[in-house]
Design an enzyme around this catalytic site. Sequence first.
Site, mmCIF file in Angstrom:
data_model
loop_
_atom_site.group_PDB
_atom_site.id
_atom_site.type_symbol
_atom_site.label_atom_id
_atom_site.label_comp_id
_atom_site.label_asym_id
_atom_site.label_seq_id
_atom_site.Cartn_x
_atom_site.Cartn_y
_atom_site.Cartn_z
ATOM 1 N N GLU A 73 -2.779 11.779 11.785
ATOM 2 C CA GLU A 73 -3.286 10.502 12.259
ATOM 3 C C GLU A 73 -2.754 9.319 11.454
ATOM 4 O O GLU A 73 -2.370 8.286 12.014
ATOM 5 C CB GLU A 73 -4.821 10.485 12.221
ATOM 6 C CG GLU A 73 -5.498 11.534 13.096
ATOM 7 C CD GLU A 73 -5.595 12.909 12.456
ATOM 8 O OE1 GLU A 73 -5.179 13.059 11.284
ATOM 9 O OE2 GLU A 73 -6.082 13.844 13.113
ATOM 10 N N HIS A 96 -17.639 15.143 13.982
ATOM 11 C CA HIS A 96 -16.702 14.540 14.936
ATOM 12 C C HIS A 96 -17.267 13.295 15.624
ATOM 13 O O HIS A 96 -16.548 12.641 16.363
ATOM 14 C CB HIS A 96 -16.303 15.566 16.002
ATOM 15 C CG HIS A 96 -15.343 16.609 15.516
ATOM 16 N ND1 HIS A 96 -15.604 17.385 14.410
ATOM 17 C CD2 HIS A 96 -14.111 16.992 15.958
ATOM 18 C CE1 HIS A 96 -14.578 18.212 14.207
ATOM 19 N NE2 HIS A 96 -13.668 17.993 15.125
ATOM 20 N N SER A 153 -6.881 16.049 25.396
ATOM 21 C CA SER A 153 -8.195 15.434 25.224
ATOM 22 C C SER A 153 -8.119 13.920 25.305
ATOM 23 O O SER A 153 -8.981 13.268 25.892
ATOM 24 C CB SER A 153 -8.794 15.825 23.871
ATOM 25 O OG SER A 153 -8.934 17.225 23.777
ATOM 26 N N PRO A 156 0.855 -1.187 0.000
ATOM 27 C CA PRO A 156 0.000 0.000 0.000
ATOM 28 C C PRO A 156 0.901 1.251 0.000
ATOM 29 O O PRO A 156 1.709 1.429 0.920
ATOM 30 C CB PRO A 156 -0.798 -0.146 1.297
ATOM 31 C CG PRO A 156 -0.850 -1.636 1.524
ATOM 32 C CD PRO A 156 0.517 -2.115 1.085
ATOM 33 N N HIS A 195 6.009 -1.192 -16.481
ATOM 34 C CA HIS A 195 5.791 -1.063 -15.040
ATOM 35 C C HIS A 195 5.188 -2.315 -14.403
ATOM 36 O O HIS A 195 5.743 -2.865 -13.459
ATOM 37 C CB HIS A 195 4.879 0.144 -14.741
ATOM 38 C CG HIS A 195 4.309 0.153 -13.367
ATOM 39 N ND1 HIS A 195 5.007 0.635 -12.286
ATOM 40 C CD2 HIS A 195 3.128 -0.280 -12.876
ATOM 41 C CE1 HIS A 195 4.283 0.496 -11.196
ATOM 42 N NE2 HIS A 195 3.127 -0.052 -11.531
#
Lengths: 675, 675
Positions: free
Chosen positions: B413, B476, B381, B114, B259
Amino acid sequence: MSDIDNLAISTIRLLAVDQVAAANSGHPGAPLGLAQVAHIIFKNMIQNPASPDWLNKDRFVLSNGHSVALLYSLLHLAGYPLSIEDLKQFRHINSKTPGHPEAETPGIDVTTGPLGQGICNAVGLALAQEHIAARFNKPGFEISNNYTYCILGDGCMMEGVASEACSLAGHLKLSKLIAFYDDNHISIDGDTNVAFTEDVNKRYEAYGWEVLWVKDGMHDYEGITKAIEQAKKSDKPTLIRVTTIIGYGSKMQGTHSVHGAPLKADDIVQLKTHLGFDPSKSFVVPEEVYSYYKSFADSGAAAEAKWSAMLKEYSSQYPELGAELKRRIAGELPADLESILPTFTAADKAVATRKLSEGVISKLYDAVPELIGGSADLTGSNLTRAPDAVDFQPPSTGLGDYSGRYIRFGVREHGMAAICNGISAYGANFISFGATFMNFVSYAVGAVRLSALSGHHVLYVATHDSIGLGEDGPTHQPIETLTHLRSIPNLSVWRPADGNETSAAYLVALKNKHTPSVLAFSRQNLPQLAGSSIAKASKGGYVVHGSEAPVAAVVATGSEVGIAVEAAELLAKEGVNINVISLPDWFTFDAQPKDYKLSIFPDGLPVMSFEVLSTNGWSKYAHEHFGLDRFGISGKGPDVYKYFEFTGEGVAKRVKKVVDFYKGTEVKSRLNTAL
Amino acid sequence: MSDIDNLAISTIRLLAVDQVAAANSGHPGAPLGLAQVAHIIFKNMIQNPASPDWLNKDRFVLSNGHSVALLYSLLHLAGYPLSIEDLKQFRHINSKTPGHPEAETPGIDVTTGPLGQGICNAVGLALAQEHIAARFNKPGFEISNNYTYCILGDGCMMEGVASEACSLAGHLKLSKLIAFYDDNHISIDGDTNVAFTEDVNKRYEAYGWEVLWVKDGMHDYEGITKAIEQAKKSDKPTLIRVTTIIGYGSKMQGTHSVHGAPLKADDIVQLKTHLGFDPSKSFVVPEEVYSYYKSFADSGAAAEAKWSAMLKEYSSQYPELGAELKRRIAGELPADLESILPTFTAADKAVATRKLSEGVISKLYDAVPELIGGSADLTGSNLTRAPDAVDFQPPSTGLGDYSGRYIRFGVREHGMAAICNGISAYGANFISFGATFMNFVSYAVGAVRLSALSGHHVLYVATHDSIGLGEDGPTHQPIETLTHLRSIPNLSVWRPADGNETSAAYLVALKNKHTPSVLAFSRQNLPQLAGSSIAKASKGGYVVHGSEAPVAAVVATGSEVGIAVEAAELLAKEGVNINVISLPDWFTFDAQPKDYKLSIFPDGLPVMSFEVLSTNGWSKYAHEHFGLDRFGISGKGPDVYKYFEFTGEGVAKRVKKVVDFYKGTEVKSRLNTAL
């Protein structure tokens, strides 16, 4: 800047502070630091608050969505239907002023809050504008020339999704995009020097942006104004870095403590006093500030009136383009789309659904001029480019032009999805699409979720939709992806089994104006089914292979439907009659009347699901499952299917177990429930 | 470079070409363009193929994992247990040579493929090395000084996740990281100029990297070698841009057609002939090439022997550190972790599980020195920082040092998760953790999935785990996230209801060495339950509130368990006896014996699930559902709960409907199935 500007800026600051105080929740810091920037942007913007859907209005995106109190203050002053009472309801249930900007509120161009997304939406808005201009503008008729303004903060700057979209925006030379970087050196963990010490200016120059820097962003109003003028002259997108002080005017200015919590009462008193306001009053807007903003609204209304008159003249000189533009502004699809979609019979040869998708796209490309999109560098695998497509490219590249509708997104799945959201948000009936392997839709879900939340009309073409992709192996084979996507509200998730179902998927997806769709397609060839049709598949689920007095049913999707039919035929030879249910889209099926749904999944019929992905979720329809609750394996596609017994024989074997297990018991349909 | 180097490079090229040809599938282009780079890297690397787990070996990450045939060729030559027969099985089922690098194959440090992930893993590996060095090195005892090498291509360069991690790597000054950018100008859509025209060198300089450029990467072996030397002298991470020609030597060199598809037979003939090999033979390795590579292996073995002797001496001089290192190399946790975990009784006050998590982390921080991690700019938090933690920072910042174990990831993240994977892959028993709001774990899932696939020991701390977060609103509030994560194989997904369950979650997560865990925590306070204990919760699910002759059960997680107990108490007053089942982790529960599971979910008992998120998936355990299959809403947390009737009364009302509906019918446990 004049006194009235200073008064307006103070008013904006205090309205934001008062909202946060009233809610006892929210972010006062960024509004205090940014009010002068936002005010100057709004002074420059051409918009008509009485007509939020005007195609050629300037757009504004607050990428650091948590500073939404700033935006509400501005929208109120600008004259959008957002009253002082609405501001007082900030962050209360069912108010027009939720905790982050939501596009339902008039004047808000895109829903933001998840960091990094807004600037990508702005890239999409600017891309859409360039395309509309290239398609419709004619000498003397500048149908489209609006700017897209955006404010983003340090958080957005750190997010990779923003890096992706901004690199592409630089390549595409989206020169009407003007982004303001709120350089305040503070994020939630404190000073940004704990994690973010890169040279942002240099990075954006590397992307091919014009970069300007207003070093005294709190006071140099003229510098900000001149930067906008300079940005408008550039042939690149522009980043205006504005160094600001978070929580400006608060006793806690410049510190993290002013970021995400209301100011203390005494701090508000000193701030209001210092700004020349009565500290005993809240939500105060001096009349001259209203008048001042009214003058902007009046200019905007005049500009729109002029534009509308121009459009009338344009339509008579260019009747075809004028009619197309009117249709698109009205939000209507071209007539008679059904008739151009390919249909198939069982006599037609087996084809991969990605190839069938290419066939549909090729038909739609000319018929639906609002369809625009591309692939994250997998064009030859996703098969998303119509043969006569033109690339969306800056003309200077010699590779296409802005009238082109095929976007080379590069290997940037998340940025692609967020840009697609921005294109859709532009209006003009845009239907944007982005393609990648299904497994890598996961890279993009931060934005896919927002497509669904905002009801953007975006299609995600997700090819290589299972272990059937073969040799690339478990790093590329999706397992959890369908279950995940099916759990996102307001998201249609198609996995067609053949040509008719592929046509149905596109048809429903095009008609679902406020629901984005994922279209999952196989790499491998699949047979055309005898029992499929566009009409049946358009219901989301149907019996594709029925039997007299079935003793069980297999429900399957995509590449597994044909195998299930094969199993049914094997079982029939042994006297075991089963139905095969094709369920290409749960979202569409779930919206059918309960009677219809129970006719497909009736009481008394044990159902086994069959999908070569996670079984999680299938209990909703099926009593038993045959799927893949582990990672896949590298090998030739057919070998991988055989390895896991995903064959007619493998399915038949399990169905017999299921039939035996439920024999003589009371089998309730999974859709026959109390709640 | 000598003749033997050229011969080795040709051998590597042809082994790769032969693998792809034998599989009739794969990517020959990058191996042909990169063989010389990889050979020079392997010449420089200190590794002992007989001992792939040696802590201080140099690491190598192939971020452009599709060119894995290159890596297999090198691993074979280097002496790892990968035979010519294995190479012939390339991309075949159950081979040691799958289509992308998987860490199960000896010598492969991380699973890649990935795009963008590998370079981030390399950042994690380099970070881990700096930490080990800072913790254990003493004058005269350089326990750790290994380099991390990485090759990445244009695809990785475009991915935002790589941008995030590389920006952080620059901030952190990870000077032992040496990355090679395969600048070949070709990606799947053709020439990279269709989408990727940024100035990569400038961007990496902006990140604070040393950037070197070998412009004739196909021939300037000396330039590549010197660049490595220069990189080793730098106090920054280094990007060595190597301009190469994809498919070098093929008739199709420099084009996209080389490729991702095998070379044609005649092309292979001309290539072998040109390189002086017999075109009629395949998989040929000249003996002198084996000998040459054997000499590298011998040096590596000698280096490890020397290191092991040093470690012995070190352990006698620094017995505590020596013992810790030995324990960690052996992969053992510190003894007696259970005893330090907090326990609670119903008399203890209501606390948010994020706060309870902070309590556990504070206890573990000193006890488990291999625990290292931080938050994506949400420290205050997520509450992930132990009070006495030291930040992992370059000492020059004055904000911490490399012995610190608290990482300030910034708002990154996805990069955070991928870096955590790299840290875990380093060995030394590292348990890495990354924290954000649960909704933004979605930004990171591309890497979370790889944690699960690779069995990395990573903890994801996901606070603000529902609409209970309140005012921030639907952008959120997670809805689909838990269902999504629960569908990923080999991923433990905890949502504890109280203090005991929070302790249990950490305990099981720490012990699950090859299973990553998501730990979902509430923002809001939750009561301590009378029926919970670490032992019970450690089974993943249990009856937290039992009744005599129950007529139904509610199964809930996290913040909903307490509400369900409240409902049970309300119902008991009306004579309706129900059980409440707490199911904090499906993964752990599903691994229990069937008897145990059926004792919790017995036949005859209708079950209603209650979780304020998507109901998708819950049919696996429950006949009926009370959840949230729409997006949330902005408002105070308790108001939002009330709005959706997520209260004791709301639950009780629905349970009564369920009881009525199933009265007199045969109710089968959802876990009593045929398959």
